[in-house]
Write a protein that holds these residues in place. Sequence first.
Motif, short mmCIF file in Angstrom:
data_model
loop_
_atom_site.label_atom_id
_atom_site.label_comp_id
_atom_site.label_asym_id
_atom_site.label_seq_id
_atom_site.Cartn_x
_atom_site.Cartn_y
_atom_site.Cartn_z
N TYR A 115 112.25 -69.26 -100.99
CA TYR A 115 113.18 -69.91 -100.07
C TYR A 115 112.54 -71.15 -99.46
O TYR A 115 111.42 -71.11 -98.98
N TYR A 140 125.70 -66.15 -96.84
CA TYR A 140 124.93 -67.32 -96.39
C TYR A 140 124.99 -67.46 -94.87
O TYR A 140 123.97 -67.68 -94.22
N GLU A 155 117.90 -66.02 -96.53
CA GLU A 155 116.74 -66.66 -95.90
C GLU A 155 115.41 -66.02 -96.25
O GLU A 155 114.38 -66.66 -96.17
N ASN A 156 115.38 -64.77 -96.64
CA ASN A 156 114.11 -64.09 -96.92
C ASN A 156 113.86 -63.90 -98.41
O ASN A 156 113.03 -63.09 -98.80
N LEU A 157 114.53 -64.65 -99.22
CA LEU A 157 114.35 -64.54 -100.66
C LEU A 157 113.04 -65.22 -101.08
O LEU A 157 112.61 -66.19 -100.46
N PRO A 158 112.40 -64.73 -102.15
CA PRO A 158 111.17 -65.39 -102.62
C PRO A 158 111.48 -66.83 -103.03
O PRO A 158 112.47 -67.11 -103.69
N GLY A 185 122.86 -65.10 -93.04
CA GLY A 185 121.42 -65.30 -93.22
C GLY A 185 120.79 -64.39 -94.25
O GLY A 185 119.56 -64.21 -94.26
N GLU A 186 121.57 -63.84 -95.16
CA GLU A 186 121.03 -62.92 -96.15
C GLU A 186 120.19 -63.61 -97.23
O GLU A 186 119.45 -62.95 -97.96
#
Length: 110
Positions: free
Chosen positions: A27, A16, A22-25, A19-20
């Motif tokens: 979000y 978290y 932040e680009n999830l579908p 920033g891992e």
Amino acid sequence: MDFSSIVSEQRIKKAYEDGEFENLPGYGKPLNLDDDRGIPQELKMAHRIMKNAGFTTDEMNVKKEMMRIEDLMRACENEEEERELKQSLNEKMLKYNSMLSKKRIKTKNK
């Protein structure tokens, strides 16, 4: 907490912070709480009927706990334990009635 839970929590926290996530579908979008994908196919219709009638899973869980406590009370032979079970049952009943009254569902016929 056991060791694996601690390690998992640490890894999630680090991911978290890096920033891992932040680009999830999806979000930043609200969760779809009406999604019934986790409900078995044979229970979906009953779940939909209960939901449309104003009952939620939380209410059903409290009702199950009340029934479990009543079963324990019937099998109980220790007076002190029975008293504790009655107290627990009363607390669950108050919680259940409160949940229903918030939705203006009557809990007793008058």
